[in-house]
Design a protein around this motif. Structure first.
Motif, mmCIF file in Angstrom:
data_model
loop_
_atom_site.group_PDB
_atom_site.id
_atom_site.type_symbol
_atom_site.label_atom_id
_atom_site.label_comp_id
_atom_site.label_asym_id
_atom_site.label_seq_id
_atom_site.Cartn_x
_atom_site.Cartn_y
_atom_site.Cartn_z
ATOM 1 N N LEU A 110 -3.049 30.048 -7.182
ATOM 2 C CA LEU A 110 -3.669 28.955 -7.774
ATOM 3 C C LEU A 110 -3.171 28.712 -9.075
ATOM 4 O O LEU A 110 -3.458 27.844 -10.003
ATOM 5 C CB LEU A 110 -5.199 28.750 -7.857
ATOM 6 N N PHE A 111 -2.256 29.498 -9.585
ATOM 7 C CA PHE A 111 -1.623 29.694 -10.915
ATOM 8 C C PHE A 111 -0.637 28.738 -11.230
ATOM 9 O O PHE A 111 -0.137 27.921 -10.317
ATOM 10 C CB PHE A 111 -1.479 31.121 -11.366
ATOM 11 N N SER A 112 0.061 28.886 -12.466
ATOM 12 C CA SER A 112 0.993 27.672 -12.781
ATOM 13 C C SER A 112 0.735 26.396 -12.531
ATOM 14 O O SER A 112 1.378 25.668 -11.975
ATOM 15 C CB SER A 112 2.349 28.040 -12.202
ATOM 16 N N THR A 200 2.873 30.942 -7.282
ATOM 17 C CA THR A 200 1.697 30.515 -8.064
ATOM 18 C C THR A 200 0.943 31.526 -8.109
ATOM 19 O O THR A 200 -0.268 31.423 -8.071
ATOM 20 C CB THR A 200 1.105 29.277 -7.335
ATOM 21 N N THR A 201 1.432 32.736 -8.172
ATOM 22 C CA THR A 201 0.634 33.933 -8.546
ATOM 23 C C THR A 201 0.144 34.255 -10.014
ATOM 24 O O THR A 201 1.001 33.574 -10.696
ATOM 25 C CB THR A 201 1.143 35.206 -8.007
ATOM 26 N N TYR A 204 3.204 35.687 -11.801
ATOM 27 C CA TYR A 204 4.500 35.030 -12.270
ATOM 28 C C TYR A 204 3.998 33.969 -13.268
ATOM 29 O O TYR A 204 4.899 33.830 -14.195
ATOM 30 C CB TYR A 204 4.702 34.168 -10.794
ATOM 31 N N TYR A 205 2.741 33.437 -13.337
ATOM 32 C CA TYR A 205 2.465 32.572 -14.373
ATOM 33 C C TYR A 205 2.861 33.338 -15.800
ATOM 34 O O TYR A 205 3.380 32.530 -16.677
ATOM 35 C CB TYR A 205 0.891 32.029 -14.298
ATOM 36 N N SER A 206 2.469 34.286 -15.860
ATOM 37 C CA SER A 206 2.508 35.014 -17.214
ATOM 38 C C SER A 206 3.976 35.238 -17.557
ATOM 39 O O SER A 206 4.253 35.124 -18.729
ATOM 40 C CB SER A 206 1.750 36.270 -17.283
ATOM 41 N N HIS A 207 4.577 35.594 -16.518
ATOM 42 C CA HIS A 207 6.134 35.981 -16.762
ATOM 43 C C HIS A 207 6.804 34.404 -17.164
ATOM 44 O O HIS A 207 7.583 34.358 -18.097
ATOM 45 C CB HIS A 207 6.730 36.184 -15.375
#
Ligand code: ZN
Length: 338
Positions: A110-112, A200-201, A204-207
């Motif tokens: 659900l990220f990004s 959308t993990t 991966y968002y933080s990266h």
């Protein structure tokens, strides 16, 4: 106000929906409880290293949650001196209280911004966790070069040929950070999976959004609270303690790491979709060329090359979602490292 018994996990599980913000000091800094499962620790001395440690993005993955909670207790009690900035996140306390991976939607998809396509508390939580991470990185005080780190800790549903491994986020130019890989090796990680595309993990968002060195770290098999053998995380704990206290990334030769590239995601394309594997097949189980590994009324998947392996097989999910990842071992020498 402080945290009773310095037990952040107990506070979080007792208040899984929300906590009004409060802050207090501890021997080496100031703690900010920003909401349930969101704890920011600022060291007394400004630091250029900002570390996010998250666990329990899947509620039933309790081992890493206990590991983080123990580190937090040691810091708050003063046995461990904090010298870098730290954000500790317990991802899904509601699911943790029900001993479930998730309640409505898999939070780690659900990220990004993908949360915008869903409703319910997990979608809200993904947005809240994204905000917590961006606030944390934006509050960096020191001038000059900042080191942003995020280790998102998990345990897996099944056993694994490599007990501890990481999923490396997709990086545009396929250049990999040697110091990070050596840190992972030193933390007991045996294998590295190089993602083939954005996802959308959480890591991966933080990266992607914050330029952090970010990894999804898989630490072995799922067990209920209180039934984890935390000694299995000794190497990781040792390297985290060194990082928290000294700001130093422990290093070990990369030769202990087995690297895999992700070939493709297997997508459940129909209700009839099946994988031709045993239910308890381990992650990184390898197959021979030509083996029909998946089939449905719409498609079939044949193994392309001897030694190609499957990771995260799971067909108990909605049509359109990922039923597994196909990976291929590659030589470390083939990687471009900086
Ligand atoms: Zn997980």
């Amino acid at each position: 106000m402080t945290i009773l018994n310095n037990d952040f996990l107990a506070l979080t599980l007792a208040n899984p929906k929300e906590i009004s913000p409060f802050h207090f000091t501890f021997p080496s800094g100031t703690a900010f409880v920003e909401d349930t499962g969101i704890l920011r620790l600022e060291p007394t001395e400004a630091s250029s290293t900002s570390l996010v440690l998250s666990a329990g993005i899947h509620g039933n993955e309790t081992g890493p949650i206990e590991l983080l909670n123990n580190l937090v207790t040691s810091i708050l009690e003063g046995q461990l001196t904090l010298n870098i900035r730290l954000l500790v996140l317990i991802g899904n306390p509601i699911a943790a209280n029900c001993s479930k991976r998730f309640c409505e939607v898999n939070l780690n998809r659900l990220f990004s911004g993908a949360w915008q396509n869903y409703e319910g508390f997990e979608a809200d939580r993904a947005q809240q966790l994204e905000l917590a991470v961006s606030d944390f990185y934006q509050k960096e005080e020191q001038q000059g070069e900042q080191v942003r780190l995020h280790y998102d800790l998990h345990t897996a549903i099944r056993g694994s040929m490599h007990e501890k491994f990481v999923v490396h986020p997709f990086v545009e130019k396929a250049v990999y950070d040697k110091e990070q890989l050596a840190f992972l090796a030193s933390s007991g990680i045996e294998a590295v999976l190089l993602s083939h595309q954005p996802t959308t993990t959480f890591s991966y968002y933080s990266h992607a959004a914050h330029g952090a060195h970010a990894f999804t770290v898989e630490l072995g098999k799922v067990h209920p609270f209180g039934q984890n053998d935390l000694s299995r995380f000794d190497d990781l704990e040792r390297s985290l303690v060194l990082l928290l206290q000294e700001g130093v990334l422990a290093q070990k030769p990369l030769s202990t790491l087995q690297v895999f590239s992700v070939l493709e995601a297997l997508i459940k394309d129909d209700e009839s979709y099946e994988l031709s594997i045993a239910d308890d097949v381990k992650n990184f189980t390898q197959f021979e060329e030509g083996y029909v590994l998946a089939r449905s009324e719409k498609s079939q998947y044949q193994v392309e090359k001897n030694g190609d392996a499957i990771v995260f097989p799971n067909t108990n999910l909605p049509v359109g979602q990922r039923a597994g990842l196909m990976v291929r071992p590659i030589e470390l020498e083939a990687l471009q490292l900086v």
